[in-house]
Design an enzyme around this catalytic site. Structure first.
Site, mmCIF file in Angstrom:
data_model
loop_
_atom_site.group_PDB
_atom_site.id
_atom_site.type_symbol
_atom_site.label_atom_id
_atom_site.label_comp_id
_atom_site.label_asym_id
_atom_site.label_seq_id
_atom_site.Cartn_x
_atom_site.Cartn_y
_atom_site.Cartn_z
ATOM 1 N N TYR A 238 -23.228 24.527 14.354
ATOM 2 C CA TYR A 238 -22.133 25.460 14.102
ATOM 3 C C TYR A 238 -20.962 24.707 13.459
ATOM 4 O O TYR A 238 -21.088 23.526 13.124
ATOM 5 C CB TYR A 238 -21.777 26.187 15.393
ATOM 6 C CG TYR A 238 -22.982 26.922 15.948
ATOM 7 C CD1 TYR A 238 -23.559 27.981 15.246
ATOM 8 C CD2 TYR A 238 -23.597 26.512 17.130
ATOM 9 C CE1 TYR A 238 -24.694 28.623 15.716
ATOM 10 C CE2 TYR A 238 -24.738 27.155 17.604
ATOM 11 C CZ TYR A 238 -25.285 28.206 16.892
ATOM 12 O OH TYR A 238 -26.415 28.832 17.343
ATOM 13 N N ASN B 92 -25.213 21.895 17.751
ATOM 14 C CA ASN B 92 -26.245 22.870 17.355
ATOM 15 C C ASN B 92 -26.025 23.531 16.000
ATOM 16 O O ASN B 92 -26.467 24.652 15.766
ATOM 17 C CB ASN B 92 -26.398 23.936 18.441
ATOM 18 C CG ASN B 92 -26.893 23.353 19.737
ATOM 19 O OD1 ASN B 92 -27.378 22.227 19.781
ATOM 20 N ND2 ASN B 92 -26.758 24.105 20.820
ATOM 21 N N ASN C 97 -30.715 24.887 13.060
ATOM 22 C CA ASN C 97 -29.785 25.332 12.008
ATOM 23 C C ASN C 97 -29.737 24.353 10.843
ATOM 24 O O ASN C 97 -28.697 24.141 10.212
ATOM 25 C CB ASN C 97 -28.381 25.559 12.569
ATOM 26 C CG ASN C 97 -28.236 26.885 13.282
ATOM 27 O OD1 ASN C 97 -28.956 27.842 12.977
ATOM 28 N ND2 ASN C 97 -27.329 26.960 14.247
ATOM 29 N N HIS D 137 -17.173 23.667 21.487
ATOM 30 C CA HIS D 137 -18.574 23.647 21.034
ATOM 31 C C HIS D 137 -18.640 22.960 19.669
ATOM 32 O O HIS D 137 -18.254 23.526 18.653
ATOM 33 C CB HIS D 137 -19.077 25.091 20.930
ATOM 34 C CG HIS D 137 -20.568 25.218 20.780
ATOM 35 N ND1 HIS D 137 -21.404 24.151 20.567
ATOM 36 C CD2 HIS D 137 -21.378 26.317 20.819
ATOM 37 C CE1 HIS D 137 -22.654 24.581 20.471
ATOM 38 N NE2 HIS D 137 -22.658 25.896 20.631
ATOM 39 N N THR E 276 -26.792 31.397 25.641
ATOM 40 C CA THR E 276 -26.396 32.602 24.911
ATOM 41 C C THR E 276 -27.217 33.797 25.388
ATOM 42 O O THR E 276 -28.447 33.768 25.356
ATOM 43 C CB THR E 276 -26.593 32.395 23.401
ATOM 44 O OG1 THR E 276 -25.746 31.336 22.973
ATOM 45 C CG2 THR E 276 -26.242 33.654 22.633
#
Length: 275
Positions: A159, A157, A214, A154, A5
């Site tokens: 999300y 992580n 996260n 994706h 990112t």
């Protein structure tokens, strides 16, 4: 080259010439997985990350794909929904959505007003999930129009797709909660939708069964990963991209201890995903 990112998009989450230069410089990697890109509008987690839901974004990404191809490389786009990692200050005041109303703790998000705590997300209704799937499908079609060589879904992580998969963040009941079959349902439905655009041999999937970033955790990450991988065989994907690391080492230590105990009982057993 794994996705990284960069947060260098222009206003409106539009990719720009700076991004094209960055990726073209790395075309020698052979296959580039571009950074996490918003599959649908209103789900920003990083403020200046790119999207793939508008005509301007498609044109902006075309600068990158043309530059990478001219340099002899190949590039796939990682399509993504931030889930509870989104923030109202990045999304015109909209409350983020997630499988369950559980906030990320122990960290803050960068916003135009500085670092702010994550907020409690709104639990997605079952009737809203088809819209999420349709958003990923549209993003896949837009990625094809932008000249990419494939897409990576994706599901890592912490999300949205990862939030549904792991039982530390998915406490819901019904068809998308509870047992592992239900928690993986959304990932499978997204893969099917995206594969209908590209063909499964141009679709990859990223998972991170150990990463506690996260506020993520699962009660049985090894069992979850083994089950998931075996069922992914049905899809004939281009690849399964497994991030084995854990940014905070919360899960890695437990899995290493568990794997060590299993190896002591079976000396012929070889390490797999978690060596």
């Amino acid at each position: 080259m794994a996705p990284l990112t960069r947060c260098r998009a222009s206003a409106g989450h539009v990719p720009n010439p700076l991004m094209a230069e960055y990726y073209a410089q790395r075309a020698g990697a052979g296959l580039i997985v571009a950074e996490a890109t918003m599959a649908m509008e209103g789900n920003s987690s990083f403020w200046m990350e790119p999207g793939i839901y508008s005509s301007a974004q498609i044109a902006g990404w075309k600068l990158t794909t043309d530059a990478v191809h001219a340099a002899g490389g190949r590039i796939v786009l990682q399509i993504w929904h931030g889930g509870r990692a989104c923030h109202p200050l990045l999304n015109d005041g909209a409350q983020p959505v997630a499988p369950s109303p559980i906030a990320i703790t122990g960290d803050e998000v960068n916003t135009p007003q500085g670092e702010k705590p994550y907020v409690i997300p709104r639990e997605l209704g079952d009737e809203e999930i088809p819209k999420i799937i349709a958003g990923f499908k549209a993003a896949a079609a837009n990625a094809k129009a932008a000249g990419f060589d494939g897409v990576e879904v994706h599901a890592a992580n912490g999300y949205l797709l990862d939030e549904f998969l792991r039982n530390g963040s998915n406490r819901r009941t019904g068809p998308y909660g509870g047992n592992v079959e239900n928690r993986a349902r959304l990932i499978f439905e997204v893969i099917e939708a995206v594969s209908s655009v590209w063909g499964s041999n141009r679709v990859g999937l990223r998972i991170s069964p150990l990463n506690s970033y996260n506020s993520m955790i699962d009660s049985d990450p090894i069992g979850l990963s083994t089950w998931l991988a075996s069922h992914l065989n049905d899809f004939q994907l281009a690849y399964l991209h497994v991030m084995r690391g854990d940014f905070f080492s919360a899960a890695t230590r437990r899995c290493a201890d568990a794997d060590s105990r299993k190896l002591q009982g079976n000396p012929d057993r070889q390490y797999g995903l978690y060596q």
